[in-house]
Design a protein around this motif. Structure first.
Motif, PDB file in Angstrom:
ATOM      1  N   VAL A  88       4.090  12.937  -3.563  1.00 31.02           N
ATOM      2  CA  VAL A  88       4.681  12.187  -2.466  1.00 31.02           C
ATOM      3  C   VAL A  88       3.791  11.014  -2.083  1.00 31.02           C
ATOM      4  CG1 VAL A  88       5.949  14.156  -1.511  1.00 31.02           C
ATOM      5  CG2 VAL A  88       3.642  13.664  -0.691  1.00 31.02           C
ATOM      6  N   CYS A  89       4.446  10.055  -1.458  1.00 28.55           N
ATOM      7  CA  CYS A  89       3.733   8.906  -0.902  1.00 28.55           C
ATOM      8  C   CYS A  89       3.401   9.259   0.536  1.00 28.55           C
ATOM      9  CB  CYS A  89       4.625   7.675  -0.972  1.00 28.55           C
ATOM     10  SG  CYS A  89       3.888   6.221  -0.209  1.00 28.55           S
ATOM     11  N   HIS A  90       2.137   9.162   0.881  1.00 27.20           N
ATOM     12  CA  HIS A  90       1.741   9.537   2.235  1.00 27.20           C
ATOM     13  C   HIS A  90       1.253   8.350   3.061  1.00 27.20           C
ATOM     14  CE1 HIS A  90      -2.525   9.373   1.155  1.00 27.20           C
ATOM     15  NE2 HIS A  90      -2.156   9.908   0.018  1.00 27.20           N
ATOM     16  N   GLU A  91       1.597   7.137   2.617  1.00 22.78           N
ATOM     17  CA  GLU A  91       1.290   5.953   3.429  1.00 22.78           C
ATOM     18  C   GLU A  91       2.620   5.255   3.688  1.00 22.78           C
ATOM     19  OE1 GLU A  91      -1.617   4.811   4.603  1.00 22.78           O
ATOM     20  OE2 GLU A  91      -2.863   6.346   3.666  1.00 22.78           O
ATOM     21  N   TYR A  92       2.887   4.908   4.925  1.00 22.98           N
ATOM     22  CA  TYR A  92       4.161   4.259   5.216  1.00 22.98           C
ATOM     23  C   TYR A  92       4.259   2.945   4.444  1.00 22.98           C
ATOM     24  CZ  TYR A  92       8.215   2.360   7.365  1.00 22.98           C
ATOM     25  OH  TYR A  92       9.459   1.841   7.541  1.00 22.98           O
ATOM     26  N   CYS A  93       5.330   2.792   3.666  1.00 26.25           N
ATOM     27  CA  CYS A  93       5.413   1.631   2.779  1.00 26.25           C
ATOM     28  C   CYS A  93       6.757   0.911   2.889  1.00 26.25           C
ATOM     29  CB  CYS A  93       5.166   2.070   1.344  1.00 26.25           C
ATOM     30  SG  CYS A  93       6.257   3.397   0.794  1.00 26.25           S
ATOM     31  N   GLY A  94       7.549   1.269   3.861  1.00 18.97           N
ATOM     32  CA  GLY A  94       8.829   0.579   4.029  1.00 18.97           C
ATOM     33  C   GLY A  94       9.931   1.573   4.316  1.00 18.97           C
TER      34      GLY A  94
ATOM     35  N   GLY B 149      12.108   3.019   2.590  1.00 17.40           N
ATOM     36  CA  GLY B 149      12.374   4.102   1.660  1.00 17.40           C
ATOM     37  C   GLY B 149      11.198   5.056   1.526  1.00 17.40           C
ATOM     38  N   HIS B 150      10.198   4.869   2.391  1.00 21.89           N
ATOM     39  CA  HIS B 150       8.966   5.655   2.285  1.00 21.89           C
ATOM     40  C   HIS B 150       9.208   7.161   2.206  1.00 21.89           C
ATOM     41  CE1 HIS B 150       5.135   7.494   3.291  1.00 21.89           C
ATOM     42  NE2 HIS B 150       5.673   7.986   4.378  1.00 21.89           N
ATOM     43  N   HIS B 151      10.071   7.652   3.103  1.00 20.03           N
ATOM     44  CA  HIS B 151      10.229   9.113   3.184  1.00 20.03           C
ATOM     45  C   HIS B 151      10.883   9.710   1.942  1.00 20.03           C
ATOM     46  CE1 HIS B 151       8.606   9.346   7.179  1.00 20.03           C
ATOM     47  NE2 HIS B 151       9.328   8.282   7.501  1.00 20.03           N
ATOM     48  N   GLY B 152      11.534   8.877   1.165  1.00 18.18           N
ATOM     49  CA  GLY B 152      12.164   9.390  -0.055  1.00 18.18           C
ATOM     50  C   GLY B 152      11.344   9.066  -1.294  1.00 18.18           C
ATOM     51  N   MET B 153      10.157   8.508  -1.106  1.00 17.56           N
ATOM     52  CA  MET B 153       9.359   8.094  -2.258  1.00 17.56           C
ATOM     53  C   MET B 153       8.608   9.300  -2.795  1.00 17.56           C
ATOM     54  SD  MET B 153       6.683   4.974  -2.680  1.00 17.56           S
ATOM     55  CE  MET B 153       5.523   4.903  -4.050  1.00 17.56           C
ATOM     56  N   GLU B 154       9.109   9.824  -3.903  1.00 17.54           N
ATOM     57  CA  GLU B 154       8.447  10.975  -4.489  1.00 17.54           C
ATOM     58  C   GLU B 154       8.516  10.942  -6.005  1.00 17.54           C
ATOM     59  OE1 GLU B 154      11.893  14.221  -3.513  1.00 17.54           O
ATOM     60  OE2 GLU B 154      10.488  13.676  -1.903  1.00 17.54           O
TER      61      GLU B 154
ATOM     62  N   ILE C 271       0.839  -1.194   0.000  1.00 17.66           N
ATOM     63  CA  ILE C 271       0.000   0.000   0.000  1.00 17.66           C
ATOM     64  C   ILE C 271       0.876   1.246   0.000  1.00 17.66           C
ATOM     65  CG2 ILE C 271      -1.627   1.383   1.365  1.00 17.66           C
ATOM     66  CD1 ILE C 271      -2.948  -1.197   2.260  1.00 17.66           C
ATOM     67  N   HIS C 272       0.590   2.147  -0.928  1.00 20.14           N
ATOM     68  CA  HIS C 272       1.278   3.429  -0.998  1.00 20.14           C
ATOM     69  C   HIS C 272       0.238   4.544  -0.945  1.00 20.14           C
ATOM     70  CE1 HIS C 272       5.199   1.758  -2.174  1.00 20.14           C
ATOM     71  NE2 HIS C 272       4.548   0.934  -2.967  1.00 20.14           N
ATOM     72  N   GLY C 273       0.736   5.771  -0.956  1.00 22.05           N
ATOM     73  CA  GLY C 273      -0.129   6.921  -1.095  1.00 22.05           C
ATOM     74  C   GLY C 273       0.281   7.663  -2.355  1.00 22.05           C
TER      75      GLY C 273
HETATM   76 CU1  CUA Z   1       5.240   4.442  -0.824  1.00 22.59          CU
HETATM   77 CU2  CUA Z   1       5.275   5.368   1.353  1.00 22.59          CU
END
Ligand code: CUA
Length: 170
Positions: free
Chosen positions: A140-146, A148-153, A105-107
């Motif tokens: 940006v991804c606003h769902e915690y996904c692992g 690398g979440h904070h750098g997922m853009e 799950i991502h955002g």
């Molecule tokens: Cu994809 Cu957080």
């Protein structure tokens, strides 16, 4: 007297049941009425997150012209990126984003707008956005996904119509 109490209890029991039925109806209605996320299975198609790369639209995600000033943008979210990157669309159009996930799950959130949705593997989130002025908008991804979440853009690039050369225009 006992009889009366019994009747009241029955009445309350009946009312509680009605309330429960009411809640269930509300929840069901709410789930059906949610426009942002729709299953691609609705039209008989299926989406296997493990076979995204073979999917006709998501296998090579990108932007297509679908109407006079309407575009469809197919986007795949996966750890830890959005594809395509950037997503390029012309200004002064209406763009419907179809977003799915290849893993977890991502955002999907377009920074500075209220355009955002959850992205669920096996499902396609649908999001229609009025695109006005040219510019660059972060995604940006606003769902915690692992980890690398904070750098997922990603990047949504809105270009003037006469500079746009993407999409299957003809
Ligand atoms: Cu994809 Cu957080």
């Amino acid at each position: 007297m006992r009889m009366h109490i019994h009747q009241y209890e029955k009445l309350w029991l009946g009312l509680s049941l009605l309330l429960i039925v009411g809640f269930v109806a509300t929840v069901t209605y709410g789930a059906v009425g949610t426009p942002a996320i729709s299953m691609i299975g609705d039209d008989g198609d299926t989406l296997n997150p493990n076979a995204i790369d073979d999917h006709p639209e998501f296998g090579d995600p990108g932007v297509e012209k679908v109407g006079e000033s309407e575009y469809a943008a197919y986007v795949v979210a996966r750890q830890f990126m959005f594809q395509p990157d950037p997503i390029v669309v012309p200004a002064n159009t209406t763009v419907t984003f179809y977003v799915t996930s290849a893993d977890v799950i991502h955002g999907f959130s377009v920074v500075g707008t209220n355009a955002n949705t959850m992205v669920i593997p096996g499902e396609v989130a649908e999001l229609t956005v009025e695109i006005n002025d040219p510019g660059e908008y972060g995604i940006v991804c606003h769902e915690y996904c692992g980890n690398g979440h904070h750098g997922m853009e990603g990047l949504l690039k809105v270009v003037p119509a006469d500079e746009y050369d993407g999409g299957d225009a003809e």
